[in-house]
Design an enzyme around this catalytic site. Structure first.
Site, PDB file in Angstrom:
ATOM      1  N   GLU A 144      31.788  40.171  50.451  1.00 49.08           N
ATOM      2  CA  GLU A 144      30.808  40.402  49.372  1.00 49.08           C
ATOM      3  C   GLU A 144      31.242  39.750  48.059  1.00 49.08           C
ATOM      4  O   GLU A 144      32.356  40.013  47.572  1.00 49.08           O
ATOM      5  CB  GLU A 144      30.633  41.918  49.167  1.00 49.08           C
ATOM      6  CG  GLU A 144      29.552  42.265  48.159  1.00 49.08           C
ATOM      7  CD  GLU A 144      29.303  43.773  48.051  1.00 49.08           C
ATOM      8  OE1 GLU A 144      29.601  44.501  49.026  1.00 49.08           O
ATOM      9  OE2 GLU A 144      28.833  44.202  46.991  1.00 49.08           O
TER      10      GLU A 144
ATOM     11  N   LYS B 276      30.246  54.087  48.005  1.00 50.25           N
ATOM     12  CA  LYS B 276      30.281  52.761  48.641  1.00 50.25           C
ATOM     13  C   LYS B 276      31.048  51.795  47.730  1.00 50.25           C
ATOM     14  O   LYS B 276      31.843  50.973  48.182  1.00 50.25           O
ATOM     15  CB  LYS B 276      28.848  52.268  48.883  1.00 50.25           C
ATOM     16  CG  LYS B 276      28.745  51.016  49.744  1.00 50.25           C
ATOM     17  CD  LYS B 276      28.864  49.718  48.972  1.00 50.25           C
ATOM     18  CE  LYS B 276      28.683  48.524  49.882  1.00 50.25           C
ATOM     19  NZ  LYS B 276      28.842  47.243  49.186  1.00 50.25           N
TER      20      LYS B 276
ATOM     21  N   ASP C  79      43.485  50.534  59.743  1.00 56.07           N
ATOM     22  CA  ASP C  79      42.243  50.989  60.376  1.00 56.07           C
ATOM     23  C   ASP C  79      41.284  51.507  59.297  1.00 56.07           C
ATOM     24  O   ASP C  79      41.390  52.657  58.860  1.00 56.07           O
ATOM     25  CB  ASP C  79      42.608  52.095  61.385  1.00 56.07           C
ATOM     26  CG  ASP C  79      41.402  52.627  62.134  1.00 56.07           C
ATOM     27  OD1 ASP C  79      40.255  52.375  61.709  1.00 56.07           O
ATOM     28  OD2 ASP C  79      41.614  53.311  63.148  1.00 56.07           O
TER      29      ASP C  79
ATOM     30  N   HIS D 134      26.801  39.918  38.913  1.00 58.96           N
ATOM     31  CA  HIS D 134      26.712  39.779  40.361  1.00 58.96           C
ATOM     32  C   HIS D 134      25.930  38.521  40.722  1.00 58.96           C
ATOM     33  O   HIS D 134      26.331  37.757  41.592  1.00 58.96           O
ATOM     34  CB  HIS D 134      26.007  41.024  40.901  1.00 58.96           C
ATOM     35  CG  HIS D 134      26.066  41.152  42.382  1.00 58.96           C
ATOM     36  ND1 HIS D 134      27.231  41.456  43.043  1.00 58.96           N
ATOM     37  CD2 HIS D 134      25.120  41.010  43.331  1.00 58.96           C
ATOM     38  CE1 HIS D 134      26.991  41.510  44.338  1.00 58.96           C
ATOM     39  NE2 HIS D 134      25.717  41.235  44.541  1.00 58.96           N
TER      40      HIS D 134
HETATM   41  C1  MEV Z   1      27.708  47.229  45.373  1.00 58.14           C
HETATM   42  O1  MEV Z   1      28.347  46.734  46.532  1.00 58.14           O
HETATM   43  C2  MEV Z   1      28.404  48.467  44.857  1.00 58.14           C
HETATM   44  C3  MEV Z   1      27.712  49.205  43.715  1.00 58.14           C
HETATM   45  O2  MEV Z   1      26.370  49.503  44.092  1.00 58.14           O
HETATM   46  C4  MEV Z   1      28.490  50.466  43.469  1.00 58.14           C
HETATM   47  C5  MEV Z   1      27.815  51.426  42.496  1.00 58.14           C
HETATM   48  O3  MEV Z   1      26.604  51.417  42.381  1.00 58.14           O
HETATM   49  O4  MEV Z   1      28.579  52.223  41.907  1.00 58.14           O
HETATM   50  C6  MEV Z   1      27.657  48.329  42.485  1.00 58.14           C
END
Ligand code: MEV
Length: 397
Positions: free
Chosen positions: A85, A267, A283, A381
């Protein structure tokens, strides 16, 4: 890393890959083989791939990058991360740079204690407390038979606890095992199967055995990272440092009270953790499973990190997670890239690696919250994503 060298590498991002590896190799004293193990495409032979998994037909490559700026317990560390990513490496390095305003990250961890479960079906009127209290030491000693190498290194089964689940008439024995620098899945599963034979034969004769397997909720194997960051770290054209801190805190509150946001927040934490696990041959599914279980241990799914504002107006962050990682054995030992990645990290033991990984998760989350709570993430991003789009356009022409 060689003691005393800094992981502050301004302009590192702009170097071509062969220059970046030269710089990192110099800092970490990597030899030519180690350099090659990192700076190449397809580090494992067909033979090795075949050793790791069944039906191997090749290898799958992921970009491997190095996150900079990490100051952990006053020592600089370079962080190898394998991930597909865009912006993950940039965000981790940015979060670590912010943390440097407050002397970086500080860490702690428990001993590497794994827990294995042995399920046995007994009726609720069985006096299992009395029986197990009487036999506890015998069970622990039995688990340790034949484990001399582990015991000589300071490990082995150390404790036994239990609980009863009336709905399924199951007694669950939890065997707690010190696995030293190994992740320990094989050790734990072997011991559980061994102990279960004794339990079924001599302790609860005639009762049915259920499952015998480790738990990935390794809540006796915890690592923690913290940071304290003053407002000047966050000053921007748009907001004062204090404003950004307040906005980060409010972003964290959103995740605390809302499961839809908590999922995305977490995430983002795993965006930092998984790539280091992959780079070091660990792992990542096990850590994912444990991390998500741990953050809902009070019955509600919560954000993995905690952010607050101190009385002095600094931002305080912490990340505490079950972190069952190894630095010896298995893929970690056999995969040349994993070996070189561990050297880049300064050859940490399992506890140190667990602590470093928590720092990366915390940095990653900080960077995401800072961007989300101020200019939004798309600006940064998308700039990185443009490169992917350009490439796609070329391929489709
Ligand atoms: C993107 O891979 C991760 C984010 O969505 C995490 C978040 O929103 O805190 C930017």
């Amino acid at each position: 890393m060689v003691e005393g060298r800094s992981s502050r590498l301004p302009g590192f991002y702009a170097l071509p890959a062969n220059e970046r590896i030269k710089v990192s190799a110099k800092i970490s004293n990597l030899n030519d083989d180690e350099k090659e193990a990192i700076h190449q495409y397809g580090a494992i032979s067909a033979e090795l791939a075949d050793t790791f998994i069944e039906n191997a037909v090749g290898t799958y490559s992921l970009p491997l990058g190095i996150a900079t700026n990490f100051l952990i317990n006053e020592k600089d560390v370079l962080i190898p991360m394998a991930v597909e990513e865009s912006s993950v490496l940039a965000a981790a390095s940015h979060g670590a740079k912010l943390a440097r305003y407050g002397h970086g990250f500080h860490t702690s961890s428990s001993d590497p204690i794994m827990t294995g479960q042995v399920q046995i079906f007994v009726s609720p009127d069985t006096p299992f407390d009395e029986i197990l209290t009487r036999n506890k030491q015998m069970i622990i000693d039995y688990a340790n038979v034949g484990q001399d190498r582990l015991i000589n290194r300071g490990g082995g089964a150390q404790d036994l606890s239990w609980y009863y689940i009336p709905e399924i008439e199951s007694l669950v024995l939890s065997l707690h095992i010190h696995t030293c620098d190994a992740m320990g899945a094989n050790i734990v599963n072997t011991m559980c199967e061994k102990v279960s034979l004794l339990v079924a034969k001599e302790i609860f004769p005639g009762r049915d055995l259920g499952l015998r397997i480790l738990s990935n909720l390794t809540d006796r194997r915890i690592a923690k990272a913290t940071c304290h960051i003053p407002p000047e770290a966050f000053k921007s054209k748009q907001f004062s440092g204090q404003e950004v801190i307040e906005r980060i805190y409010r972003a964290w509150q959103f995740a605390y009270y809302d499961i839809y946001r908590a999922s995305t927040h977490n995430k983002g934490v795993m965006n930092g953790i998984d790539p280091v696990l992959i780079a070091t041959g660990n792992d990542w599914r096990a850590i994912e499973a444990g991390a998500h279980a741990y953050c809902c241990k009070d019955g509600v799914y919560r954000p993995m990190t905690k952010w607050s504002i101190t009385p002095k107006g600094n931002l305080y962050g912490e990340l505490e997670l079950p972190m069952a990682v190894g630095t010896v054995g298995g893929v970690t030992k056999l995969h040349p890239t994993a070996q070189a990645a561990l050297k880049l990290l300064g050859k940490p033991n399992a506890r140190e690696l667990a602590e470093i990984i928590c720092c990366v998760g915390l940095a990653q989350n900080l960077s995401a919250l800072r961007a989300l709570a101020s200019e939004g993430i798309q600006q940064g991003h998308m700039a990185l994503h443009e490169k992917n789009l350009d490439l796609l356009k070329k391929i489709n022409q």
